[in-house]
Design a protein around this motif. Structure first.
Motif, PDB file in Angstrom:
ATOM      1  N   HIS A   1      40.297  48.443  37.764  1.00 13.98           N
ATOM      2  CA  HIS A   1      40.786  47.235  38.441  1.00 13.98           C
ATOM      3  C   HIS A   1      40.028  46.006  37.933  1.00 13.98           C
ATOM      4  O   HIS A   1      40.628  44.959  37.643  1.00 13.98           O
ATOM      5  N   ALA A   2      38.708  46.135  37.837  1.00 14.57           N
ATOM      6  CA  ALA A   2      37.881  45.010  37.382  1.00 14.57           C
ATOM      7  C   ALA A   2      38.198  44.645  35.936  1.00 14.57           C
ATOM      8  O   ALA A   2      38.288  43.457  35.579  1.00 14.57           O
TER       9      ALA A   2
ATOM     10  N   ALA B   1      41.612  42.910  35.809  1.00 17.62           N
ATOM     11  CA  ALA B   1      41.570  41.573  36.398  1.00 17.62           C
ATOM     12  C   ALA B   1      40.906  40.576  35.447  1.00 17.62           C
ATOM     13  O   ALA B   1      41.413  39.465  35.231  1.00 17.62           O
ATOM     14  N   GLN B   2      39.774  40.969  34.858  1.00 14.61           N
ATOM     15  CA  GLN B   2      39.053  40.060  33.976  1.00 14.61           C
ATOM     16  C   GLN B   2      39.806  39.812  32.670  1.00 14.61           C
ATOM     17  O   GLN B   2      40.017  38.662  32.267  1.00 14.61           O
TER      18      GLN B   2
ATOM     19  N   ARG C   1      43.146  37.876  33.068  1.00 12.55           N
ATOM     20  CA  ARG C   1      42.932  36.432  33.235  1.00 12.55           C
ATOM     21  C   ARG C   1      42.543  35.786  31.902  1.00 12.55           C
ATOM     22  O   ARG C   1      43.024  34.696  31.563  1.00 12.55           O
TER      23      ARG C   1
ATOM     24  N   THR D   1      47.294  40.919  36.577  1.00 12.51           N
ATOM     25  CA  THR D   1      45.991  40.445  37.034  1.00 12.51           C
ATOM     26  C   THR D   1      45.924  40.362  38.560  1.00 12.51           C
ATOM     27  O   THR D   1      44.946  40.822  39.178  1.00 12.51           O
ATOM     28  N   ASP D   2      46.944  39.781  39.177  1.00 14.48           N
ATOM     29  CA  ASP D   2      46.942  39.628  40.633  1.00 14.48           C
ATOM     30  C   ASP D   2      46.916  40.981  41.339  1.00 14.48           C
ATOM     31  O   ASP D   2      46.216  41.157  42.344  1.00 14.48           O
TER      32      ASP D   2
ATOM     33  N   HIS E   1      45.660  43.872  40.291  1.00 18.48           N
ATOM     34  CA  HIS E   1      44.368  44.544  40.181  1.00 18.48           C
ATOM     35  C   HIS E   1      43.268  43.785  40.914  1.00 18.48           C
ATOM     36  O   HIS E   1      42.345  44.405  41.459  1.00 18.48           O
ATOM     37  N   LEU E   2      43.368  42.463  40.950  1.00 21.21           N
ATOM     38  CA  LEU E   2      42.384  41.685  41.701  1.00 21.21           C
ATOM     39  C   LEU E   2      42.499  41.993  43.188  1.00 21.21           C
ATOM     40  O   LEU E   2      41.480  42.171  43.882  1.00 21.21           O
ATOM     41  N   ARG E   3      43.730  42.099  43.669  1.00 20.24           N
ATOM     42  CA  ARG E   3      43.948  42.439  45.079  1.00 20.24           C
ATOM     43  C   ARG E   3      43.461  43.860  45.378  1.00 20.24           C
ATOM     44  O   ARG E   3      42.813  44.107  46.403  1.00 20.24           O
TER      45      ARG E   3
END
Length: 381
Positions: A315-316, A319-320, A323, A364-365, A367-369
């Motif tokens: 997930h991290a 997300a990184q 982005r 991204t959204d 995995h960030l969530r």
């Protein structure tokens, strides 16, 4: 930690870099995209000669015994040239299911064929309602004698229009979103009841919608009702490969943008001398290097045995890097100006690949969530 390549890894990186540089220029890629398959059979045969197709499989199964680090090196080079061949779908995804879910007999049947470039595998997992949830499955697998009959529709099957085999997630028992009762089934593309409709993706790659109507499965991968952990693991490994591919593409886009800033003139000056544009190019470099560190982290984290911790790490990573690749792609388009919007220039094509890469297996959204719901990568004291 020591991130230097050993001798064999350096040779692997050098060999694929030379091969792709020689035969995967911008005009070559356009010709491959326009071909009947949408990619190059000649390059696929060359990948086989280089050992790239058998790389992650054990020597006992007919492969070359490479690990996640070698897969990362290949993926990065594929990203640098935004290749069109089904290496990711066949070797990373399909190969992952064979390594983690197939018995010795099935691996002995398929691995040598994959390594020789004679068999292509696609993952048929996405459904119209599933979004990014791997466990949201309505496709069914019903017992049919000693085997299973698969019925359902799958979408966004990467390179499904040229696949010889499909790995299909299907529900044996339970409700639509239950995490139990899901199996993974190997189905031949030639089996009666399989209907394939191919299409081109925005980045030039290929995918398909596939209908299964009482299509008989060739084999079951792992436990017929416990396939989700295998699917989770293979997707985590695939995310690590996508991270490395993104690094390759971002690095080329960044260098392409720097070259343009050093040559394009406006108001009688090279635009690279304008401080505001220098700052934007520097921000691109920061995003690239942050992503490079996360790609290394992904390669190591994907090998973890703790499924919960491994998924948090992915997930991290997603997300990184998601982005960053969006930022680098957008800045490249902006700094290139109008030329970046033309089909005759490479920047737009790289941005398209980065956009598809970001959406694959969760944007991204998403995995960030998911990372926030899991409490973050580092638990608060």
């Amino acid at each position: 930690m020591d991130f230097d390549l050993n001798e064999s890894q350096a040779l692997l990186q050098d060999s694929i870099r030379k091969s792709l540089t020689a035969k995967y220029g911008f005009e070559n890629r356009k010709a491959y995209m326009a071909s009947e398959t949408g990619w190059s059979r000649e390059m696929w045969a060359q990948y086989a000669e280089l050992g790239l197709l058998g790389l992650p499989f054990s020597e006992e199964d007919g492969g070359f015994g490479g690990g996640p680090e070698e897969t990362m090196l290949v993926a990065e080079q594929m990203g640098r040239h935004i290749t069109l061949e089904p290496w990711f779908s066949t070797v990373v995804l399909g190969g992952g299911f064979l390594r983690h879910g197939a018995d010795a007999a099935l691996r002995g049947e398929l691995v040598p064929a994959i390594a020789a470039g004679e068999a292509l595998i696609s993952l048929a997992q996405v459904e119209r309602q599933s979004r990014y949830d791997l466990f949201d499955v309505t496709t069914t697998a019903k017992k049919d004698g000693e085997g299973y009959a698969i019925t359902g529709r799958k979408g966004m099957v990467l390179h499904g229009d040229t696949a010889d085999w499909f790995v299909v997630s299907a529900r044996v028992s339970g409700g639509q979103r239950d995490k139990g009762g899901i199996g993974l089934f190997l189905v031949s593309a030639k089996t009666p009841g399989v209907d394939v409709r191919g299409f081109r993706l925005v980045d030039g790659g290929r995918a398909a919608e596939v209908d299964f109507t009482n299509a008989r499965a060739h084999a079951v991968l792992g436990d017929a009702e416990g396939g989700l952990p295998i699917l989770d693991r293979v997707v985590d490994e695939a995310i690590a490969a996508l991270a490395a591919e993104a690094i390759g593409a971002m690095e080329v886009v960044h260098n392409m943008t720097l070259d343009y800033l050093k040559t394009r003139q406006q108001f009688g000056k090279v635009i690279g001398t304008f401080q505001a544009l220098q700052h934007r190019a520097a921000d691109m470099l920061v995003a690239l290097e942050q992503s490079r560190s996360m790609a290394y982290f992904a390669t190591m984290a994907a090998q973890g045995s703790d499924a919960v911790e491994r998924r948090k790490n992915m997930h991290a990573v997603k997300a990184q890097i998601g982005r960053s690749q969006r930022f680098v792609g957008q800045q490249s388009i902006q700094l290139h100006g109008g030329i970046a919007m033309t089909m005759e220039y490479g920047a737009g094509h790289y941005f398209k690949r980065l956009t598809v890469n970001e959406a694959m297996f969760g944007d991204t959204d998403h995995h960030l969530r998911a990372l926030a719901d899991a409490g973050g990568l580092v638990q608060a004291a």
